[in-house]
Design a protein around this motif. Structure first.
Motif, short mmCIF file in Angstrom:
data_model
loop_
_atom_site.label_atom_id
_atom_site.label_comp_id
_atom_site.label_asym_id
_atom_site.label_seq_id
_atom_site.Cartn_x
_atom_site.Cartn_y
_atom_site.Cartn_z
N LEU A 263 0.86 -1.18 0.00
CA LEU A 263 0.00 0.00 0.00
C LEU A 263 0.89 1.23 0.00
CD1 LEU A 263 -2.58 -1.06 2.76
CD2 LEU A 263 -2.75 -1.41 0.28
N GLN A 264 0.56 2.21 -0.84
CA GLN A 264 1.39 3.42 -0.92
C GLN A 264 0.51 4.65 -1.05
OE1 GLN A 264 3.70 3.92 -4.51
NE2 GLN A 264 5.06 5.46 -3.61
N TYR A 265 0.93 5.70 -0.34
CA TYR A 265 0.34 7.02 -0.54
C TYR A 265 1.47 7.99 -0.84
CZ TYR A 265 -1.89 11.51 0.15
OH TYR A 265 -2.35 12.80 -0.04
N TYR A 266 1.32 8.70 -1.95
CA TYR A 266 2.34 9.66 -2.39
C TYR A 266 1.67 11.01 -2.64
CZ TYR A 266 5.80 11.92 -5.43
OH TYR A 266 6.68 12.81 -5.99
N ARG A 267 2.29 12.06 -2.11
CA ARG A 267 1.75 13.41 -2.30
C ARG A 267 2.89 14.38 -2.60
NH1 ARG A 267 1.18 18.38 0.14
NH2 ARG A 267 2.71 17.73 1.71
N VAL A 268 2.65 15.31 -3.53
CA VAL A 268 3.63 16.34 -3.84
C VAL A 268 2.93 17.65 -4.09
CG1 VAL A 268 3.62 15.70 -6.30
CG2 VAL A 268 5.55 16.98 -5.37
N GLU A 269 3.53 18.71 -3.62
CA GLU A 269 3.07 20.07 -3.89
C GLU A 269 4.30 20.93 -4.13
OE1 GLU A 269 0.61 23.68 -1.66
OE2 GLU A 269 0.29 21.60 -1.05
N ALA A 270 4.36 21.58 -5.29
CA ALA A 270 5.60 22.27 -5.64
C ALA A 270 5.33 23.48 -6.52
CB ALA A 270 6.54 21.32 -6.38
N GLU A 271 6.17 24.49 -6.34
CA GLU A 271 6.26 25.58 -7.30
C GLU A 271 7.20 25.15 -8.42
OE1 GLU A 271 5.87 29.32 -4.15
OE2 GLU A 271 7.84 28.56 -4.72
N LEU A 272 6.90 25.55 -9.64
CA LEU A 272 7.74 25.20 -10.78
C LEU A 272 8.39 26.47 -11.34
CD1 LEU A 272 5.42 22.65 -12.64
CD2 LEU A 272 7.24 22.18 -10.98
N PRO A 273 9.72 26.54 -11.34
CA PRO A 273 10.38 27.77 -11.83
C PRO A 273 10.28 27.95 -13.33
CG PRO A 273 11.99 26.11 -11.21
CD PRO A 273 10.67 25.59 -10.78
N GLY A 274 10.11 26.86 -14.10
CA GLY A 274 9.90 26.96 -15.54
C GLY A 274 11.12 27.41 -16.32
N ALA A 275 10.88 27.75 -17.58
CA ALA A 275 11.95 28.14 -18.50
C ALA A 275 12.23 29.64 -18.43
CB ALA A 275 11.58 27.74 -19.92
N LEU A 276 13.39 30.03 -18.96
CA LEU A 276 13.81 31.43 -19.01
C LEU A 276 14.08 31.84 -20.46
CD1 LEU A 276 16.46 31.46 -16.13
CD2 LEU A 276 14.16 32.42 -16.00
N THR A 277 13.88 33.12 -20.76
CA THR A 277 14.35 33.63 -22.05
C THR A 277 15.88 33.61 -22.05
OG1 THR A 277 14.46 35.92 -21.27
CG2 THR A 277 12.36 35.17 -22.21
N PRO A 278 16.52 33.56 -23.22
CA PRO A 278 17.99 33.58 -23.25
C PRO A 278 18.57 34.78 -22.52
CG PRO A 278 17.13 32.95 -25.40
CD PRO A 278 15.95 33.36 -24.57
N ASP A 680 6.48 20.68 -21.28
CA ASP A 680 5.11 20.63 -20.79
C ASP A 680 4.50 22.02 -20.66
OD1 ASP A 680 2.73 19.58 -19.92
OD2 ASP A 680 3.63 18.26 -18.45
N VAL A 681 4.20 22.49 -19.44
CA VAL A 681 3.47 23.75 -19.26
C VAL A 681 4.39 24.97 -19.41
CG1 VAL A 681 1.72 22.70 -17.80
CG2 VAL A 681 3.77 23.65 -16.74
N SER A 682 5.69 24.74 -19.56
CA SER A 682 6.62 25.83 -19.84
C SER A 682 7.51 25.41 -21.02
CB SER A 682 7.48 26.15 -18.61
OG SER A 682 8.33 27.25 -18.86
N PRO A 683 6.93 25.31 -22.22
CA PRO A 683 7.64 24.69 -23.34
C PRO A 683 8.61 25.60 -24.07
CG PRO A 683 5.42 25.31 -24.02
CD PRO A 683 5.53 25.63 -22.56
N VAL A 684 8.64 26.88 -23.75
CA VAL A 684 9.46 27.83 -24.50
C VAL A 684 10.53 28.42 -23.59
CG1 VAL A 684 9.47 30.02 -25.74
CG2 VAL A 684 7.61 28.39 -26.11
N GLY A 685 11.79 28.37 -24.05
CA GLY A 685 12.88 28.97 -23.29
C GLY A 685 13.89 27.94 -22.82
N ARG A 686 14.88 28.43 -22.10
CA ARG A 686 15.94 27.59 -21.54
C ARG A 686 15.56 27.14 -20.13
NH1 ARG A 686 21.65 30.83 -22.60
NH2 ARG A 686 21.47 31.13 -24.86
N VAL A 687 15.75 25.86 -19.85
CA VAL A 687 15.55 25.33 -18.50
C VAL A 687 16.92 25.08 -17.89
CG1 VAL A 687 14.58 23.48 -17.10
CG2 VAL A 687 13.37 24.25 -19.15
N PRO A 688 17.35 25.92 -16.93
CA PRO A 688 18.69 25.75 -16.34
C PRO A 688 18.81 24.44 -15.60
CG PRO A 688 17.71 27.88 -15.78
CD PRO A 688 16.62 27.06 -16.36
N GLN A 689 19.99 23.82 -15.70
CA GLN A 689 20.29 22.61 -14.94
C GLN A 689 21.01 22.99 -13.65
OE1 GLN A 689 19.26 19.14 -16.62
NE2 GLN A 689 18.04 20.99 -16.59
N PRO A 690 20.89 22.17 -12.62
CA PRO A 690 21.44 22.54 -11.31
C PRO A 690 22.92 22.86 -11.34
CG PRO A 690 19.99 20.64 -11.12
CD PRO A 690 20.20 20.88 -12.59
#
Length: 702
Positions: A263-278, A680-690
């Motif tokens: 049995l498993q219960y999983y929950r997540v709530e998060a802000e998404l920083p999304g993509a950036l213009t160059p 997905d919901v932020s399909p345009v721009g650069r997504v910085p990697q950590p």
């Protein structure tokens, strides 16, 4: 034998029993399938099932050597003790894999195999303890809800070929099985705390894990795991909360009957920083231009398995699963008619939310029989999906709220499969023909317009694997298989030519024990894909790229220099091409030609240290192979990058059976600056990697 060795031996024994309950679906159709029971390392008598075919190997390095396809087993030490930022980061060195980090927290992985689209990991059959985790295993194969966290895992088994007959659909890129920690033979507990600090912003992310398990009675084993994650990723607007609770139980009726449930219960709530213009990226890559983007999801899962072994050479297993999932993305939209709706450089005129409600249940009986030189597997599976698929919009200027999309989808899928592994030459040669039949019916209804649509898939999926133990040191394999991806719910309602996707996957490889301390492997692969569907960010439409080809070679080497040093080196060469359509002759998006990985592991007494390096060459971000970056960052060449991660740790015996491990790791040691395009919901721009992060870890086993 030391206490730590006894503990490890007991864990392996319990893992073997747990793995034996995983489906033959994931078992390879060659000489050493993916998952099965292992002989106990220690003379501990525990109740368990008598597996039909003991030639099946568990997901260990030993069974990996004689598997009839490309396969990588990532064990607990590699997962937990390498300084990986999250689970998808831990899989980055695996040959043939492309990993794109969307959040830095691991809640939305993007994993691709051999040039297949990594976005939402939609070209992989991803399993948790042998059961599918996709919220819609047939209608919504993209992993937009990922109920897996790193501390709860014992092994990750990555099978890139040879498992298509027993596992489907959506296995073009292979099968990844996340195996959670098994119930221990004796009552034990684990407490783990992990703190990640992003150098660039000082953001802190905490990861707290607790496990307790063991034998409750002579017939009943129980285990409980809890993983709580809180904090921020490395960017602004990235606050994240994750709760993952897992309860395992196994009941031994007698020598012939065993019951297991999770049995498993999983929950997540998060802000998404999304993509950036160059421009914004160059100014401050840690900022966010998507203030309205967010994500909420929860999933309740239950699995139940009955295993019946009337005699040693027959095993019947009845597997059942159900999950109820609710996931919602929130995202800003600019609907003024100026520029792309998701351009991060434009202010949003609306905020949308896209709730998805999934109720999925499945049942799968299977029978395995050993008779003479034959190992026969028969199985069937029924899956039902009930999906609500909505989009709502709030207009800022007027405050009006409207329903932009109200869809409903019912899916009923039946699958039947059979395989027969035939052994020759004193069991040194195995030949396994197999056949899978998929019958999928999808009924779509638009509740706003009343329009209905039916989509069906009716496919025979044959497969053949061959394994040959040419000598004590050389194992050779080959396989060929056909795979299916049914039309997805998001595709059926948009303009553009879509279809059921099919492919032929071929592999030829060998593993050679060059010296007692050096193991090398090489795999040639080719994927001939028909009707490959990809999403075009610029037009917000799914496009049928037609026929595509993926081919290349994967090389690995593992060298145990001595009792203290271990070295690894891997290389992947990938060649992709669109064979038809407007972009004939172009490469596939997110398909780097070269990937190199290397690692060094050092152990001395209670100390251990590791250093890992991954290099990935440049690639294109769209089917048009756009080289010069567009002004909003929607397309353009993706940079190559080097990632270096290091960790040092030490065990402390603190009395009795208690062991405390303390560790310090630096992820992205060189602070490499790289990115990929939106998703997905932020399909345009650069997504910085950590960027560079520091990780402090403490784990107490008692």
């Amino acid at each position: 034998m030391s206490k730590s060795e006894v503990s490890k031996s007991l864990r392996r024994h319990r893992l073997s029993v747990a793995i034996a309950m995983l489906p033959v679906s994931l078992l390879a159709i060659g000489s050493a399938p993916v998952l099965a029971q292992e002989q106990a390392d220690a003379p501990v008598q525990l109740p368990g099932i008598n597996v039909t075919a003991d030639w099946l190997g568990p997901p260990t390095e030993e069974s990996e050597r004689t598997y009839t396809g490309a396969r990588t087993v990532v064990e607990e030490e590699q997962l937990q003790a390498t300084g990986a930022l999250n689970l998808d980061d831990a899989l980055r060195p695996v040959p043939g894999l492309t990993v794109l980090d969307e959040t830095g927290t691991g809640i939305l992985p993007n994993i691709g195999v051999r040039g297949l689209n990594p976005l939402r990991s939609e070209r992989l059959q991803i399993l948790l303890d042998g059961y599918p985790i996709a919220i819609g295993p047939y209608s919504n194969v993209g992993v937009s809800l990922f109920p897996v966290t790193l501390p709860s895992l014992e092994v990750v088994d990555i099978v890139r070929g040879g498992a298509s007959v027993h596992y489907g659909p959506n296995n073009v890129g292979g099968v990844v099985n996340f195996v959670t920690k098994p119930i221990p033979a004796e009552t034990s507990q684990t407490l783990r705390e992990r703190v990640t600090i992003a150098e660039e912003t000082g953001n802190v992310f905490t990861d707290t894990y607790y496990r307790v398990g063991g034998r409750a009675t002579d017939k009943l084993d129980l285990q409980f795991q809890a993983n709580v994650q809180r904090g921020d990723g490395f960017r602004d607007h990235s606050d994240t909360e994750v709760d993952n609770l897992i309860l395992d139980a196994r009941y031994y009726l007698n020598d012939q009957h065993e019951l297991a449930t999770q049995l498993q219960y999983y929950r997540v709530e998060a802000e998404l920083p999304g993509a950036l213009t160059p421009q914004a990226y160059e100014q401050d890559r840690s900022q966010s231009q998507r203030p309205h983007d967010g994500y909420e999801a929860d999933m309740s899962r239950a699995t139940f398995t009955w295993t019946y072994t009337p005699v040693d050479n027959v095993e019947f297993q009845w597997r059942n699963f159900v999950h109820d999932a609710d996931r919602t993305f929130f995202f800003g939209q600019n609907l003024s008619g100026t520029g792309h709706w998701a351009d991060p450089g434009l202010d949003s005129t609306h905020v949308a939310d896209s709730p998805r409600l999934f109720t999925v249940l499945g049942t799968e009986p299977r029978l395995a029989i050993r008779h003479g030189r034959h190992d026969i597997t028969l199985g069937a599976r029924f899956v039902s999906e009930d999906v609500e698929f909505d989009v709502n919009r709030l207009e800022f200027s007027s405050g009006n709220r409207s329903v932009a999309r109200d869809w409903h989808l019912d899916t009923r899928a039946m699958a039947f499969y059979i395989s027969d592994t035939v052994s020759f030459l004193d069991d040194r040669l195995t030949v396994t023909p197999g056949l899978r039949y998929e019958d999928v019916d999808m009924d779509f209804r638009d509740n706003l317009t009343g329009n209905t649509e039916e989509n069906n898939a009716d496919e025979l999926l044959p497969g053949l694997t061959v394994g040959y133990q040419a000598s004590d040191d050389l194992f050779v394999f080959a396989n060929s298989q056909r795979s299916l991806v049914p039309v997805q719910i998001a595709q059926t309602t948009r303009e553009g030519a879509v279809a059921n996707e099919t492919s032929w996957n071929h592999e030829l490889g060998a593993r050679l024990q060059v010296t007692p301390d050096l193991l090398s492997s090489a795999t040639l692969f080719r994927i001939d894909y028909e009707d490959q569907i990809q999403f075009n960010r610029s037009t917000s439409r799914f496009e049928n790229l037609g026929e595509t080809r993926h081919q290349g070679v994967e090389l690995t080497n593992r060298w145990n220099l001595n009792s203290q040093w271990e070295l690894g080196l891997g290389y992947t060469f990938l060649d992709t091409e669109q064979l038809t359509g407007d972009n004939e002759g172009n490469e596939l998006p997110n398909a780097p030609t070269h990937k190199v990985s290397a690692d060094a592991v050092y152990s001395y007494q209670a100390w251990d240290a590791s250093l890992n390096w991954v290099y990935v060459s440049s690639s294109y971000s769209d089917a048009d192979n756009t080289e010069e970056e567009t002004s909003n960052g929607s397309a353009g060449e993706l940079p190559d990058y080097h990632l270096v991660t290091t960790r040092v740790g030490r065990d402390f015996a603190i009395g009795g059976d208690r062991v405390l491990n303390l560790g310090l790791a630096v992820n992205n040691l060189l602070d490499e600056d790289y990115y990929f395009r939106g998703v997905d919901v932020s399909p345009v721009g650069r997504v910085p990697q950590p960027g560079r992060s520091f990780i402090l870890e403490a784990q107490l086993d008692f």
